[in-house]
Design a protein around this motif. Structure first.
Motif, PDB file in Angstrom:
ATOM      1  N   ASN A 169       0.828  -1.202   0.000  1.00 11.41           N
ATOM      2  CA  ASN A 169       0.000   0.000   0.000  1.00 11.41           C
ATOM      3  C   ASN A 169       0.866   1.258   0.000  1.00 11.41           C
ATOM      4  OD1 ASN A 169      -2.414  -1.392   2.333  1.00 11.41           O
ATOM      5  ND2 ASN A 169      -2.422  -1.451   0.107  1.00 11.41           N
ATOM      6  N   ILE A 170       1.864   1.281   0.876  1.00 12.83           N
ATOM      7  CA  ILE A 170       2.723   2.461   1.015  1.00 12.83           C
ATOM      8  C   ILE A 170       3.512   2.692  -0.267  1.00 12.83           C
ATOM      9  CG2 ILE A 170       4.740   3.378   2.239  1.00 12.83           C
ATOM     10  CD1 ILE A 170       3.634   1.930   4.750  1.00 12.83           C
ATOM     11  N   ASN A 171       4.065   1.627  -0.818  1.00 14.48           N
ATOM     12  CA  ASN A 171       4.847   1.753  -2.047  1.00 14.48           C
ATOM     13  C   ASN A 171       3.985   2.268  -3.199  1.00 14.48           C
ATOM     14  OD1 ASN A 171       7.400   1.178  -3.538  1.00 14.48           O
ATOM     15  ND2 ASN A 171       6.108  -0.285  -4.621  1.00 14.48           N
ATOM     16  N   ASP A 172       2.795   1.702  -3.348  1.00 15.29           N
ATOM     17  CA  ASP A 172       1.921   2.113  -4.446  1.00 15.29           C
ATOM     18  C   ASP A 172       1.360   3.517  -4.233  1.00 15.29           C
ATOM     19  OD1 ASP A 172       2.384  -0.322  -5.574  1.00 15.29           O
ATOM     20  OD2 ASP A 172       0.415  -1.170  -5.144  1.00 15.29           O
ATOM     21  N   THR A 173       1.050   3.852  -2.980  1.00 19.50           N
ATOM     22  CA  THR A 173       0.518   5.182  -2.693  1.00 19.50           C
ATOM     23  C   THR A 173       1.559   6.255  -2.981  1.00 19.50           C
ATOM     24  OG1 THR A 173      -0.938   4.268  -0.988  1.00 19.50           O
ATOM     25  CG2 THR A 173      -0.551   6.637  -0.927  1.00 19.50           C
ATOM     26  N   ASP A 174       2.804   5.955  -2.668  1.00 23.18           N
ATOM     27  CA  ASP A 174       3.883   6.889  -2.986  1.00 23.18           C
ATOM     28  C   ASP A 174       3.986   7.093  -4.491  1.00 23.18           C
ATOM     29  OD1 ASP A 174       6.456   8.373  -2.235  1.00 23.18           O
ATOM     30  OD2 ASP A 174       7.202   6.875  -3.642  1.00 23.18           O
ATOM     31  N   ALA A 175       3.909   6.010  -5.259  1.00 20.19           N
ATOM     32  CA  ALA A 175       3.975   6.119  -6.719  1.00 20.19           C
ATOM     33  C   ALA A 175       2.824   6.966  -7.252  1.00 20.19           C
ATOM     34  CB  ALA A 175       3.944   4.725  -7.344  1.00 20.19           C
ATOM     35  N   ALA A 176       1.629   6.759  -6.704  1.00 19.14           N
ATOM     36  CA  ALA A 176       0.460   7.521  -7.151  1.00 19.14           C
ATOM     37  C   ALA A 176       0.606   9.000  -6.824  1.00 19.14           C
ATOM     38  CB  ALA A 176      -0.804   6.962  -6.497  1.00 19.14           C
ATOM     39  N   PHE A 177       1.064   9.288  -5.615  1.00 19.14           N
ATOM     40  CA  PHE A 177       1.162  10.689  -5.187  1.00 19.14           C
ATOM     41  C   PHE A 177       2.251  11.431  -5.945  1.00 19.14           C
ATOM     42  CE2 PHE A 177       2.250  14.145  -2.214  1.00 19.14           C
ATOM     43  CZ  PHE A 177       0.991  14.693  -2.054  1.00 19.14           C
ATOM     44  N   GLU A 178       3.371  10.763  -6.198  1.00 24.08           N
ATOM     45  CA  GLU A 178       4.448  11.412  -6.946  1.00 24.08           C
ATOM     46  C   GLU A 178       3.988  11.756  -8.362  1.00 24.08           C
ATOM     47  OE1 GLU A 178       7.661  12.415  -6.071  1.00 24.08           O
ATOM     48  OE2 GLU A 178       6.901  12.084  -4.051  1.00 24.08           O
ATOM     49  N   LEU A 179       3.195  10.890  -8.979  1.00 20.46           N
ATOM     50  CA  LEU A 179       2.710  11.179 -10.332  1.00 20.46           C
ATOM     51  C   LEU A 179       1.666  12.280 -10.325  1.00 20.46           C
ATOM     52  CD1 LEU A 179       2.311  10.879 -13.323  1.00 20.46           C
ATOM     53  CD2 LEU A 179       1.164   8.694 -12.945  1.00 20.46           C
ATOM     54  N   VAL A 180       0.701  12.215  -9.412  1.00 14.33           N
ATOM     55  CA  VAL A 180      -0.349  13.239  -9.418  1.00 14.33           C
ATOM     56  C   VAL A 180       0.220  14.607  -9.069  1.00 14.33           C
ATOM     57  CG1 VAL A 180      -1.241  13.311  -7.014  1.00 14.33           C
ATOM     58  CG2 VAL A 180      -2.832  13.406  -8.952  1.00 14.33           C
ATOM     59  N   SER A 181       1.359  14.626  -8.354  1.00 14.78           N
ATOM     60  CA  SER A 181       1.994  15.904  -8.007  1.00 14.78           C
ATOM     61  C   SER A 181       2.586  16.604  -9.221  1.00 14.78           C
ATOM     62  CB  SER A 181       3.083  15.690  -6.945  1.00 14.78           C
ATOM     63  OG  SER A 181       2.516  15.308  -5.706  1.00 14.78           O
ATOM     64  N   GLU A 182       2.699  15.896 -10.348  1.00  9.57           N
ATOM     65  CA  GLU A 182       3.162  16.514 -11.592  1.00  9.57           C
ATOM     66  C   GLU A 182       2.114  17.476 -12.161  1.00  9.57           C
ATOM     67  OE1 GLU A 182       6.070  16.094 -13.150  1.00  9.57           O
ATOM     68  OE2 GLU A 182       6.911  14.151 -12.527  1.00  9.57           O
ATOM     69  N   PHE A 183       0.863  17.356 -11.694  1.00  7.51           N
ATOM     70  CA  PHE A 183      -0.230  18.153 -12.246  1.00  7.51           C
ATOM     71  C   PHE A 183      -0.626  19.231 -11.233  1.00  7.51           C
ATOM     72  CE2 PHE A 183      -0.423  13.933 -14.109  1.00  7.51           C
ATOM     73  CZ  PHE A 183      -0.445  14.231 -15.468  1.00  7.51           C
ATOM     74  N   ALA A 184      -0.265  20.471 -11.524  1.00  5.40           N
ATOM     75  CA  ALA A 184      -0.527  21.573 -10.597  1.00  5.40           C
ATOM     76  C   ALA A 184      -2.031  21.781 -10.435  1.00  5.40           C
ATOM     77  CB  ALA A 184       0.128  22.853 -11.101  1.00  5.40           C
ATOM     78  N   PRO A 185      -2.524  21.936  -9.218  1.00  2.00           N
ATOM     79  CA  PRO A 185      -3.959  22.151  -8.993  1.00  2.00           C
ATOM     80  C   PRO A 185      -4.519  23.337  -9.765  1.00  2.00           C
ATOM     81  CG  PRO A 185      -2.852  21.655  -6.924  1.00  2.00           C
ATOM     82  CD  PRO A 185      -1.775  21.827  -7.953  1.00  2.00           C
ATOM     83  N   LYS A 186      -3.706  24.374  -9.969  1.00  3.21           N
ATOM     84  CA  LYS A 186      -4.179  25.568 -10.683  1.00  3.21           C
ATOM     85  C   LYS A 186      -4.539  25.264 -12.137  1.00  3.21           C
ATOM     86  CE  LYS A 186       0.468  27.201 -11.947  1.00  3.21           C
ATOM     87  NZ  LYS A 186       0.320  26.912 -13.376  1.00  3.21           N
ATOM     88  N   ASP A 187      -3.991  24.160 -12.670  1.00  2.29           N
ATOM     89  CA  ASP A 187      -4.270  23.784 -14.054  1.00  2.29           C
ATOM     90  C   ASP A 187      -5.509  22.902 -14.179  1.00  2.29           C
ATOM     91  OD1 ASP A 187      -2.051  25.196 -14.936  1.00  2.29           O
ATOM     92  OD2 ASP A 187      -0.709  23.477 -14.687  1.00  2.29           O
ATOM     93  N   GLY A 188      -6.138  22.604 -13.052  1.00  7.21           N
ATOM     94  CA  GLY A 188      -7.354  21.808 -13.078  1.00  7.21           C
ATOM     95  C   GLY A 188      -7.202  20.475 -12.376  1.00  7.21           C
ATOM     96  N   PRO A 189      -8.319  19.792 -12.121  1.00  2.02           N
ATOM     97  CA  PRO A 189      -8.290  18.512 -11.410  1.00  2.02           C
ATOM     98  C   PRO A 189      -7.561  17.433 -12.201  1.00  2.02           C
ATOM     99  CG  PRO A 189     -10.508  19.458 -11.408  1.00  2.02           C
ATOM    100  CD  PRO A 189      -9.698  20.263 -12.377  1.00  2.02           C
TER     101      PRO A 189
END
Length: 528
Positions: free
Chosen positions: A253-273
């Protein structure tokens, strides 16, 4: 050496004063004499504790802005003397050295200064000298001396005193010594790693440190023991997230959650969901949308089969409507920069679903290290923070990509960076529509991604796979035209890849013949 030894005299010098007053009062109540320095002594006196200044014991004043205060034979002699050695006891008597039975030190907050990006001179001032010296002296002599470096050990220590009428056991002193050595090792690791960054060269020796977050039920498999440690950097992510509900996170869970969060962090919230769905450390769906719910739906539609039991990461706070959508299938973990009360209520009905919230997103451009252990050593490299600005992308084909195609190409390139090599990613309208990961052949990755898209088209009742008219990204160059042609056969109309193959000319010619637009980045993103 006997097992039990009394605690009659303590030296306390702490930066973190959490619980200090209560701890000092408890020691005074047991008749323990307190020695202290500077701000710690003032805090203890404010709590009503009688304290003797270390300078009164050493007959030497604190000096040089507090840099020199405990580095004295009277202090270290009181810590290092073997109580059952007649020569040591005679030396103590001859030189007026009193035994010190307990040291409480938690060091200057170097890691906190590092996490907030303090300037060089401030970092230097936050390197503790006297503290580690006392810790090591006390820990070495744990046959007689107690050393506490963590606030959470106050209660354990006081319980031991209560149970043994003011004495401590060897077992406790030994455990405290191990904790102390680990603390100084982690502290020195933080200092040496920071200094290595300032110098810029690969250090001759490299160490890694961390603080236990939790002991895990097991590792990747039930027969493997595992633990989770935080590096103290304060970087937003699973290590610093707050868990609101659900059972304890597992290693996977921790390993996969880290992978997910690192990727989603590439998308700035100001640019949309944006939404990322991860399975076994690989994205099985990534999308942007006009709402968080739409982003989730588009990501889910990339590969609904793999999304079952997956990890969902969002770049904006979780809302009620998205929460309802997510609970439509079994999901292991959801991580987001926040969650509304209504969303939490929706998740409350799913007792096994873990909800994590973070203090913002991670900075995808922030420097850091990626470390991999191997037989007999470690591989250490910079984190892959590589980013190619739009103006540095190079169109190498006769056909120029449209602005819409270029947007999808850049999206696909961002996702490919987080897919295990060999990686092929098809994207259409701001959403992945096929992901091929971890294959030994780039051709196979292209085929697998296309096949998944075909199956999803059938499941969704679409007339054709969404790879028709898609953009495709390859994490490394196409060594031959074959992989590119498989992508074209799947319906891709534009391609982004690093370039740099000996056969680039052949690949470009094949793209021109197929009527594809192709862009070179000049940067690859292998991920092993």
């Amino acid at each position: 050496m006997t097992n039990l030894y009394p605690v009659r005299r303590a030296l306390i010098s702490v930066s973190d004063k959490t619980g200090l007053a209560e701890f000092g009062q408890a020691l005074i109540a047991r008749g323990v004499e307190l020695l202290s320095t500077g701000g710690t002594a003032n805090a203890l006196r404010a709590a009503g504790c009688e304290v003797k200044d270390v300078s009164d014991v050493t007959n030497f004043p604190e000096m040089m802005d507090g840099r020199v205060k405990t580095l004295h034979p009277v202090v270290h002699g009181g810590l290092l003397a073997l109580r059952d050695n007649d020569d040591h006891v005679a030396s103590m008597n001859e030189h007026g050295i009193g035994a010190i039975d307990l040291v409480v030190v938690n060091l200057y907050p170097f890691e906190k200064a590092l996490a907030r990006g303090a300037a060089y001179d401030e970092m230097i001032e936050n390197i503790d000298i006297g503290g580690p010296a006392m810790i090591r002296s006390a820990a070495k002599n744990h046959g007689f001396v107690n050393i506490i470096v963590d606030v959470e050990d106050y209660a354990v220590f006081l319980s031991e005193l209560e149970a043994n009428d003011g004495y401590t056991t060897y077992a406790l002193r030994q455990r405290l010594a191990q904790t102390a050595y680990a603390r100084t090792a982690a502290y020195d690791t933080a200092v040496s790693t920071w200094m290595a960054g300032q110098v810029g060269d690969a250090p001759r020796r490299r160490s890694f440190g961390g603080q236990l977050v939790q002991e895990l039920r097991y590792g990747e498999n039930p027969h493997q023991a595992a633990s989770f440690y935080a590096d103290g950097s304060g970087r937003a992510g699973v290590a610093t997230a707050q868990q609101h509900q659900g059972k304890e996170l597992s290693y996977n869970n921790i390993n996969d959650t880290d992978a997910a969060f690192e990727l989603v962090s590439e998308f700035a919230p100001k640019d949309g969901p944006a939404c990322v769905i991860i399975k076994h450390a690989n994205p099985c769906g990534v999308a942007t949308g006009s709402t968080v719910k739409e982003a989730y739906q588009k990501a889910f539609d990339c590969d609904r089969t793999s999304a079952f039991g997956g990890i969902v990461a969002l770049n904006q706070p979780l809302d009620e409507e998205t929460a309802k959508e997510i609970t439509g299938i079994f999901t292991e973990v959801v991580i987001a920069p926040g969650a509304s009360d209504a969303a939490k209520e929706v998740f409350a009905a799913k007792k096994n679903l873990r909800l994590l919230t973070t203090d913002g997103l991670a900075d995808p451009r922030a420097a850091g290290l990626a470390v991999k252990q191997l037989s007999g050593g470690w591989l250490v490299q910079d984190k892959d923070t590589g980013f190619v600005p739009a103006e540095e992308l190079r169109v190498v084909t006769k056909v120029q990509p449209t602005s819409e195609q270029m947007a999808d190409l850049r999206f696909a390139w961002t996702v490919a960076k987080h897919v295990k090599s060999n990686a092929i990613v098809y994207v259409k309208n701001g959403a992945t529509v096929g992901v091929g990961a971890g294959q030994m052949s780039r051709v196979d990755s292209a085929l697998i991604a296309a096949k998944k898209a075909e199956r999803m088209a059938e499941a969704l009742g679409l007339p054709a796979p969404l790879t028709q008219g898609s953009a495709v990204a390859s994490d490394a160059f196409f060594p031959f035209p074959d992989g590119l042609m498989e992508a074209a056969a799947a319906g891709a109309t534009c391609v982004i890849q690093p370039g740099g193959s000996m056969r680039d000319d052949e690949v470009i010619a094949a793209a021109d013949e197929a009527g594809l637009a192709m862009v070179f980045t000049g940067m690859r993103h292998f991920r092993h």
